[in-house]
Design an enzyme around this catalytic site. Structure first.
Site, PDB file in Angstrom:
ATOM      1  N   LEU A   9       1.141  -0.970  -0.400  1.00 55.83           N
ATOM      2  CA  LEU A   9      -0.191   0.077   0.143  1.00 55.83           C
ATOM      3  C   LEU A   9       1.354   1.280  -0.179  1.00 55.83           C
ATOM      4  O   LEU A   9       1.842   1.947   1.266  1.00 55.83           O
ATOM      5  CB  LEU A   9      -1.106  -0.095   1.290  1.00 55.83           C
ATOM      6  CG  LEU A   9      -1.639  -1.461   1.573  1.00 55.83           C
ATOM      7  CD1 LEU A   9      -3.248  -0.894   2.858  1.00 55.83           C
ATOM      8  CD2 LEU A   9      -2.156  -1.862   0.444  1.00 55.83           C
ATOM      9  N   VAL A  14      10.080   5.006   0.176  1.00 54.88           N
ATOM     10  CA  VAL A  14       9.750   3.468   0.434  1.00 54.88           C
ATOM     11  C   VAL A  14       9.458   2.885  -0.100  1.00 54.88           C
ATOM     12  O   VAL A  14       9.899   1.469  -0.913  1.00 54.88           O
ATOM     13  CB  VAL A  14       9.367   3.633   1.261  1.00 54.88           C
ATOM     14  CG1 VAL A  14      10.139   2.363   2.183  1.00 54.88           C
ATOM     15  CG2 VAL A  14      10.322   4.964   2.332  1.00 54.88           C
ATOM     16  N   GLY A  15       8.116   2.912  -0.923  1.00 54.91           N
ATOM     17  CA  GLY A  15       7.391   1.132  -1.501  1.00 54.91           C
ATOM     18  C   GLY A  15       7.992   1.351  -3.014  1.00 54.91           C
ATOM     19  O   GLY A  15       8.406  -0.097  -2.977  1.00 54.91           O
ATOM     20  N   VAL A 132      12.107   2.531  12.958  1.00 56.55           N
ATOM     21  CA  VAL A 132      12.752   3.408  13.783  1.00 56.55           C
ATOM     22  C   VAL A 132      14.534   3.341  12.863  1.00 56.55           C
ATOM     23  O   VAL A 132      15.082   2.384  12.781  1.00 56.55           O
ATOM     24  CB  VAL A 132      13.029   2.760  14.569  1.00 56.55           C
ATOM     25  CG1 VAL A 132      14.033   3.460  16.184  1.00 56.55           C
ATOM     26  CG2 VAL A 132      11.882   2.485  15.863  1.00 56.55           C
ATOM     27  N   LYS A 205      10.229   8.263  16.782  1.00 55.14           N
ATOM     28  CA  LYS A 205      11.038   6.204  17.175  1.00 55.14           C
ATOM     29  C   LYS A 205      11.616   6.256  18.914  1.00 55.14           C
ATOM     30  O   LYS A 205      11.993   5.457  19.259  1.00 55.14           O
ATOM     31  CB  LYS A 205      12.292   7.225  16.128  1.00 55.14           C
ATOM     32  CG  LYS A 205      11.743   7.271  14.623  1.00 55.14           C
ATOM     33  CD  LYS A 205      13.224   8.299  13.915  1.00 55.14           C
ATOM     34  CE  LYS A 205      12.252   7.696  12.491  1.00 55.14           C
ATOM     35  NZ  LYS A 205      13.518   8.508  11.359  1.00 55.14           N
ATOM     36  N   GLY A 302      15.363   7.354   3.509  1.00 57.96           N
ATOM     37  CA  GLY A 302      15.774   6.856   1.660  1.00 57.96           C
ATOM     38  C   GLY A 302      15.032   6.229   1.402  1.00 57.96           C
ATOM     39  O   GLY A 302      15.049   4.853   1.886  1.00 57.96           O
TER      40      GLY A 302
HETATM   41  N1  LIG Z   1      11.304   8.017   3.205  1.00 57.88           N
HETATM   42  C1  LIG Z   1      12.530   7.494   3.919  1.00 57.88           C
HETATM   43  O1  LIG Z   1      12.957   7.722   4.155  1.00 57.88           O
HETATM   44  C2  LIG Z   1      11.841   7.114   5.443  1.00 57.88           C
HETATM   45  C3  LIG Z   1      12.117   6.525   5.974  1.00 57.88           C
HETATM   46  C4  LIG Z   1      12.051   5.613   7.172  1.00 57.88           C
HETATM   47  C5  LIG Z   1      10.244   5.475   7.316  1.00 57.88           C
HETATM   48  N2  LIG Z   1       9.423   6.342   5.972  1.00 57.88           N
HETATM   49  C6  LIG Z   1       7.379   6.142   6.531  1.00 57.88           C
HETATM   50  O2  LIG Z   1       7.438   5.581   5.466  1.00 57.88           O
HETATM   51  C7  LIG Z   1       6.248   5.806   5.065  1.00 57.88           C
HETATM   52  C8  LIG Z   1       6.528   5.666   3.750  1.00 57.88           C
HETATM   53  O3  LIG Z   1       7.168   7.344   3.181  1.00 57.88           O
HETATM   54  P1  LIG Z   1       8.123   7.655   1.961  1.00 57.88           P
HETATM   55  O4  LIG Z   1       8.346   8.925   1.777  1.00 57.88           O
HETATM   56  O5  LIG Z   1       7.837   6.684   0.448  1.00 57.88           O
HETATM   57  O6  LIG Z   1       6.468   8.534   1.377  1.00 57.88           O
HETATM   58  P2  LIG Z   1       5.663   8.658   0.173  1.00 57.88           P
HETATM   59  O7  LIG Z   1       4.676  10.457   0.172  1.00 57.88           O
HETATM   60  O8  LIG Z   1       7.312   9.102  -0.941  1.00 57.88           O
HETATM   61  O9  LIG Z   1       5.024   7.530  -0.577  1.00 57.88           O
HETATM   62  C9  LIG Z   1       3.637   7.543  -0.084  1.00 57.88           C
HETATM   63  C10 LIG Z   1       2.228   6.841  -1.325  1.00 57.88           C
HETATM   64  O10 LIG Z   1       1.345   6.627  -0.779  1.00 57.88           O
HETATM   65  C11 LIG Z   1      -0.055   7.441  -1.784  1.00 57.88           C
HETATM   66  N3  LIG Z   1      -0.529   7.145  -1.173  1.00 57.88           N
HETATM   67  C12 LIG Z   1      -1.265   7.780  -0.077  1.00 57.88           C
HETATM   68  N4  LIG Z   1      -2.099   8.111   0.164  1.00 57.88           N
HETATM   69  C13 LIG Z   1      -3.173   6.652  -0.232  1.00 57.88           C
HETATM   70  C14 LIG Z   1      -4.075   5.836  -0.201  1.00 57.88           C
HETATM   71  N5  LIG Z   1      -5.261   5.764   0.771  1.00 57.88           N
HETATM   72  N6  LIG Z   1      -4.280   4.726  -1.151  1.00 57.88           N
HETATM   73  C15 LIG Z   1      -3.356   4.421  -1.202  1.00 57.88           C
HETATM   74  N7  LIG Z   1      -1.724   4.805  -1.891  1.00 57.88           N
HETATM   75  C16 LIG Z   1      -1.391   6.575  -0.885  1.00 57.88           C
HETATM   76  C17 LIG Z   1       0.926   8.404  -2.086  1.00 57.88           C
HETATM   77  O11 LIG Z   1       0.541   8.259  -3.572  1.00 57.88           O
HETATM   78  C18 LIG Z   1       2.634   7.896  -2.439  1.00 57.88           C
HETATM   79  O12 LIG Z   1       2.471   7.293  -3.112  1.00 57.88           O
HETATM   80  C19 LIG Z   1       6.054   6.352   5.991  1.00 57.88           C
HETATM   81  O13 LIG Z   1       5.292   6.200   7.060  1.00 57.88           O
HETATM   82  C20 LIG Z   1       7.026   7.396   6.294  1.00 57.88           C
HETATM   83  O14 LIG Z   1       7.120   7.676   7.569  1.00 57.88           O
HETATM   84  C21 LIG Z   1      10.009   6.794   5.093  1.00 57.88           C
HETATM   85  N1  LIG Z   2      12.075  11.917   8.057  1.00 58.36           N
HETATM   86  C1  LIG Z   2      12.582  10.742   8.347  1.00 58.36           C
HETATM   87  C2  LIG Z   2      12.897   9.724   7.357  1.00 58.36           C
HETATM   88  C3  LIG Z   2      13.628   7.938   8.093  1.00 58.36           C
HETATM   89  O1  LIG Z   2      12.818   7.676   9.436  1.00 58.36           O
HETATM   90  C4  LIG Z   2      14.460  11.146   8.639  1.00 58.36           C
HETATM   91  O2  LIG Z   2      14.617  12.079   8.015  1.00 58.36           O
HETATM   92  O3  LIG Z   2      14.925  10.761   9.151  1.00 58.36           O
HETATM   93 NA    NA Z   3      15.666  -0.403  11.275  1.00 59.95          NA
END
Ligand SMILES: NC(=O)c1ccc[n+]([C@@H]2O[C@H](COP(=O)([O-])OP(=O)(O)OC[C@H]3O[C@@H](n4cnc5c(N)ncnc54)[C@H](O)[C@@H]3O)[C@@H](O)[C@H]2O)c1
Ligand SMILES: N[C@@H](CCO)C(=O)O
Ligand code: NA
Length: 448
Positions: A9, A14-15, A132, A205, A302
């Protein structure tokens, strides 16, 4: 056995990273998990963008609930973020009997008690290593590796965005706003970057680590939270002059009175390893009564570093699906029938760079002879230095050796070379009459 079926989802930073790493390393991951892991269905509001990431072979839908409703899906990976729809989806996935993997620290720090209780009641796992310190396996370290200890305290740089901003401001004199924009562009920042700069993300975290370390419920509402927006450049400068660096630390500590849980800028002695953690890197120090202080360092944000943690959780859950307990976690990480026959290289095939020191006669043409041999062998030179023998930092030149021959030290740094090639070149140099002593060779590792 058919691969375990994963529904994803959110195909954002990250996806996309998760899909990419799983595709790239699928054979190795399968050998570790004992079974293939396949993302077979994904949901994102932007269907076209998601389809471009996962390719035509994977079903893409806009409605995340369609993934949860798919009876083929064993594990749901929530990478949407936030407390809103993500909470509903995670609870619905649990109710449908799916295991859940999430990187969503905001969700777990605030609604963890409700979510973990629901998962416990339904007999499914909610795994959150990515939540975390991103790619650093800190949850595993705390929950498993340090299980013998009474944890005393944890202190960490656990927000990449703010550490990146502080580093850029200090090193490059960049403006706060410019550094923040860069962190957003690089995919480090939260959807709402005030979570990063006001310390909220770090507190999410720290809250999770606090719960795991001390066996307490997740209680974000009890955390003290200060970010870096009030930090003045002057204080960064004065701290520096006093031998300190300013870092945004997440701290949780056991005291006779109770548990400390706090996030704020802190002066840290510049000589500490953690004070030298720069850019988007994270580092977590954990002190346990038996082990003492330990340190975990790596990329906390990242696409691929975070994907690394998401996929580790997928492997864990896949292993637990396997009936035979002895098979669940292979002793050597890979299943016995999937061990690799990769060989260990003989040293002559190892490639490193080198530091060479040659004690030579200080006479015309010696440098040319030596570098000629190196060049003949196809070894590329990084730097050459001539120094008065036995005197480091001197101006160079000759000294009277014991046999009355003027001597000097030649120091050569090379680029990467096969050890076999280097051995042959050293043998040739050693045979030169102008080389007066055994050549010193120290391998050089950049460790970058
Ligand atoms: N980016 C990082 O480095 C990082 C690191 C650790 C944890 N996280 C966590 O990972 C999660 C995702 O972060 P990200 O940076 O990939 O965010 P992002 O905004 O790049 O991706 C989120 C995706 O979810 C989609 N989306 C939004 N609402 C939706 C819905 N209702 N149904 C389906 N898709 C939907 C968006 O279109 C988008 O593609 C967050 O919880 C963030 O805190 C991110
Ligand atoms: N926004 C967060 C992503 C990783 O959890 C950071 O900058 O560390
Ligand atoms: Na970790």
């Amino acid at each position: 056995m058919k691969p375990i079926q994963v529904g994803l989802l959110g195909v954002g930073t990250v996806g996309s990273g998760t899909f990419k790493v799983l595709a790239r390393n699928q054979n190795e991951i399968k050998s570790r998990a004992g079974r293939g892991i396949a993302i077979t269905m994904v949901a994102d509001l932007d269907v076209a963008r998601a389809q471009a990431v996962v390719g035509a072979g994977v079903t893409v839908v806009a409605d995340a609930r369609a993934v949860i409703a798919n009876p083929e899906i064993d594990i749901v990976v929530e990478l949407i973020g936030g407390y809103g729809i993500a909470r509903q989806l995670v609870l619905e996935a649990i109710a449908a009997g799916k295991h859940v993997v999430t990187a969503n620290k905001a969700l777990l720090a605030v609604h963890g008690t409700e979510i973990f209780a629901a998962a416990h009641a339904r007999g499914v796992m909610v795994a959150f290593e990515a939540a975390v310190a991103g790619g650093i396996p800190i949850i595993k370290a705390l929950r498993e590796g340090l299980a013998a200890n009474s944890i005393q305290w944890i202190a960490g740089i656990i927000n990449g965005t703010t550490n990146f901003i502080l580093s850029e401001m200090r090193d490059k004199g960049l403006d706060f706003g410019v550094a923040l924009k860069d962190a957003q562009r690089l995919g480090y920042a939260e959807a709402d970057p005030t979570f990063d700069i006001e310390g909220v993300d770090a507190a999410h975290k720290a809250t999770l680590m606090s719960a795991i370390a001390f066996g307490i419920p997740v209680q974000f509402d009890k955390a003290h939270v200060e970010g870096i927006t009030q930090l003045a450049a002057t204080d960064i400068k004065y701290a520096e002059q006093l031998g300190y660096r300013i870092k945004l630390l997440g701290i949780t500590k056991r005291t006779p009175q109770g548990i400390e849980l706090r996030v704020h800028p802190s002066l840290v002695p510049a000589k500490r390893l953690i004070a030298n953690v720069e850019g988007a890197m994270n580092a977590v120090m954990v002190n346990g009564d038996a082990v003492g202080t330990t340190l975990y360092y790596g990329k906390g944000a990242g696409a691929e570093p975070t994907a690394s943690a998401v996929i580790a959780d997928l492997v864990d859950i896949t292993r637990l699906h396997t009936a035979d307990a002895a098979q669940r976690v292979p002793h050597l990480a890979f299943h016995p029938d999937a061990m690799s026959d990769l060989r260990v290289l003989p040293m002559s095939e190892v490639v490193t760079s080198y530091y060479l020191r040659l004690r030579v006669a200080d006479e015309a043409g010696v440098l040319a002879q030596v570098t000629g041999i190196v060049a003949d062998a196809g070894i590329s030179i990084d730097a050459v230095l001539q120094r008065e023998a036995d005197e480091v930092g001197g101006e160079g030149g000759a000294t009277e050796g014991t046999q009355g021959v003027p001597q000097t030290d030649l120091i050569i740094l090379t680029h990467d070379t096969r050890e076999g090639t280097m051995n042959a070149a050293i043998a040739r140099m050693q045979a030169l009459p102008s080389v007066l002593a055994p050549i010193t060779r120290i391998r050089k590792e950049e460790l970058a």
